[in-house]
Design an enzyme around this catalytic site. Structure first.
Site, PDB file in Angstrom:
ATOM      1  N   HIS A  19      73.901  73.979  41.173  1.00 48.50           N
ATOM      2  CA  HIS A  19      75.058  73.101  40.915  1.00 48.50           C
ATOM      3  C   HIS A  19      76.359  73.787  41.360  1.00 48.50           C
ATOM      4  CE1 HIS A  19      72.524  71.385  37.388  1.00 48.50           C
ATOM      5  NE2 HIS A  19      72.568  70.446  38.313  1.00 48.50           N
ATOM      6  N   LYS A  43      68.264  60.941  27.847  1.00 58.33           N
ATOM      7  CA  LYS A  43      67.463  62.052  28.392  1.00 58.33           C
ATOM      8  C   LYS A  43      67.204  63.121  27.336  1.00 58.33           C
ATOM      9  CE  LYS A  43      68.672  61.702  33.274  1.00 58.33           C
ATOM     10  NZ  LYS A  43      69.327  62.369  34.407  1.00 58.33           N
ATOM     11  N   ARG A  91      67.863  68.170  47.083  1.00 60.83           N
ATOM     12  CA  ARG A  91      66.881  69.243  47.287  1.00 60.83           C
ATOM     13  C   ARG A  91      65.669  68.702  48.021  1.00 60.83           C
ATOM     14  NH1 ARG A  91      67.007  70.309  41.043  1.00 60.83           N
ATOM     15  NH2 ARG A  91      67.339  68.100  41.368  1.00 60.83           N
ATOM     16  N   SER A 129      67.526  72.290  36.517  1.00 57.76           N
ATOM     17  CA  SER A 129      67.787  72.519  35.094  1.00 57.76           C
ATOM     18  C   SER A 129      66.488  72.466  34.301  1.00 57.76           C
ATOM     19  CB  SER A 129      68.749  71.457  34.555  1.00 57.76           C
ATOM     20  OG  SER A 129      69.973  71.509  35.231  1.00 57.76           O
TER      21      SER A 129
END
Ligand code: ADP
Length: 162
Positions: A19, A43, A91, A129
């Site tokens: 990030h 989440k 990614r 993460s």
């Protein structure tokens, strides 16, 4: 000349070096960067939203960047901030479908919003993460993937690294 204001939204649960790499590179393109930490209640985040904001602020600061929390529709928040650009990181192949759908949806909700994708750098392609949370919860060391502020936050939670 109009100032280029961009929003970099995400859960940042927690912020990773991937990030931070995107933040630094975005600052090379835009005049002001607003990192928008989504509350992401659905989440079930590991870190409280305020903590996620603080961890970013402790890890990286720039005069042209601010970190705020937000809730609700992204395009509305973008408009409220007087911005037109949304920054997202990409990614390898894993992010593409989800990111593409979101960019198209946001573009439909507000035509003036442009999503700008920055490719993850080679060294951070596999940093996420989620992986970091898993490693830390199993007592592994996450120093390679996250800033020192996050290492400390995991230690404070009782996830000591080995
Ligand atoms: P979200 O829950 O919205 O996907 P994340 O915090 O997981 O939020 O990610 C925010 C943005 O940062 C997303 O665009 C994601 O693809 C990107 N990102 C996450 N990890 C990396 C990384 N290692 N390198 C580049 N971009 C990344």
């Amino acid at each position: 000349m109009t100032r280029r204001i961009a929003i970099y939204p995400g859960s940042f649960d927690p912020v990773t070096m991937g990030h931070i790499d995107i933040m630094k590179r975005a600052l090379g393109i835009v005049d002001q960067l607003i990192v928008a930490v989504a509350k992401s209640k659905n989440k079930n985040p590991l870190f409280e939203c305020d903590t996620r904001v603080t961890l970013i602020q402790q890890a990286f600061q720039d005069d042209r960047m601010k970190v705020v929390s937000f809730d609700g529709l992204l395009v509305r928040f973008v408009r409220e901030q007087g911005a037109h650009i949304v920054i997202r990181g990409l990614r390898a192949v894993s992010d593409f479908e989800h990111e593409f759908k979101m960019a198209v949806a946001n573009g439909k909700l507000d035509k003036s919003v442009e999503t700008l994708f920055l490719m993850a750098s080679e060294s951070h392609q596999f940093t996420s993460s989620q992986i970091v949370r898993e490693i830390a919860s199993l007592g592994g060391t996450v120093e390679e993937f996250v800033p020192q502020s996050v290492v400390k936050a995991f230690e404070d939670m009782g996830h000591s690294s080995s």
